[in-house]
Design a protein around this motif. Sequence first.
Motif, PDB file in Angstrom:
ATOM      1  N   HIS A 240       8.430  -5.804  -2.642  1.00 63.19           N
ATOM      2  CA  HIS A 240       8.867  -5.182  -1.749  1.00 63.19           C
ATOM      3  C   HIS A 240       9.853  -6.065  -0.761  1.00 63.19           C
ATOM      4  CE1 HIS A 240       8.874  -1.902   1.627  1.00 63.19           C
ATOM      5  NE2 HIS A 240       8.571  -2.756   2.205  1.00 63.19           N
ATOM      6  N   PHE A 284       4.127  -2.002   3.146  1.00 64.49           N
ATOM      7  CA  PHE A 284       5.101  -2.351   1.906  1.00 64.49           C
ATOM      8  C   PHE A 284       5.507  -1.095   1.292  1.00 64.49           C
ATOM      9  CE2 PHE A 284       2.560  -5.880   3.350  1.00 64.49           C
ATOM     10  CZ  PHE A 284       3.459  -7.074   3.214  1.00 64.49           C
ATOM     11  N   GLN A 286       8.541   1.216   0.077  1.00 65.20           N
ATOM     12  CA  GLN A 286       9.801   1.170  -0.139  1.00 65.20           C
ATOM     13  C   GLN A 286      10.631   2.496   0.767  1.00 65.20           C
ATOM     14  OE1 GLN A 286      11.966  -0.824  -1.316  1.00 65.20           O
ATOM     15  NE2 GLN A 286      13.765   0.553  -1.300  1.00 65.20           N
TER      16      GLN A 286
END
Length: 329
Positions: A240, A284, A286
């Motif tokens: 990430h 984390f 996206q």
Amino acid sequence: MPFTGSRLPWYERAMQEMTAPRRADNYQKLELQMGYYVNVGKLPDALACFETAKASGFVMKQHHLELAVIAVLLQDGPSAAQAFIEAESESIQVSFKQYPELFRYLMDGFSATEEDLVKMAVLRFYEVSTTTKNMKVKHHITDSTSHRLLLAGKAHLALDLLTTVYQSQYRHLADITSVYMKMFLRAFANLNNLQGVRWCILSVLSGGTEIKRDFVVEARVVLARLKKATNKSSDGRVEHLERITDLLEKHQGDPRMQQLRSRRHLKRQSRQMLKKPVDEKLLFKQRDIIPTIESWDEEYELMAALGRVGNSPPRWTESDFQEPFQAWA
């Protein structure tokens, strides 16, 4: 010589030994020389300037002695600084009307850790820079000092120094550069603090610091090392962070990315919501990168990365945070 009026070679050589190549008032002031060398981490050169001036009979003022003590402390430690103060006690008594806190700790033998003394020395240098004519405040001393601490394996001390200056009033007197953020990045990486690494990258992306190529390269190197060290235990967090770093590289060539930055009104709206324990699993994601950047609250996020927002009710108030530069909004 007769007719030509030119001087004989022996006369030229004799005069060169007697006269300076330029006027004495054309030399740079001692405090500027010492301040420059302390800023860039060349502490022996700063002390050499002090000793040269002292040997020539230069009358030392308070800021000269303070710069010398700071250089000795950062280079050789508290014991050497105490010995220096004792050696210069006569000049100190004449020059000082009131001793700074750093001097009182060193002169009176107060118990203080290396961490506290280093922070006091760096902050005192900032104070001297703000109160001395023609000296400019820069964060180079924090960069160079934290770099030396990292090389010495003292990542905790380096991180504490960087954080202290970042949260102080002196942060606003000079731009936070990419070098400063690189030191932050290295310190967090050396401590395997992925949330701290995330903070560095997103703070740069949100417009807090000019994006330089050297920071992008540093981020790539750090993430490669963390990926190798964590192997499968990172649960996709390093991947990430790599995707976020991709945005750093796109930032310079994409006009839309250049407009992406933290929005002050979104930051203020989200601050109340942020006063709760941090769930790392939610950090984390996206799909949340763009909204995260636009509402990025670097002060709170730094506190969270340092572990100062626990599972209990958060122990912080609005006064714990400095308002960022207007240019960061």
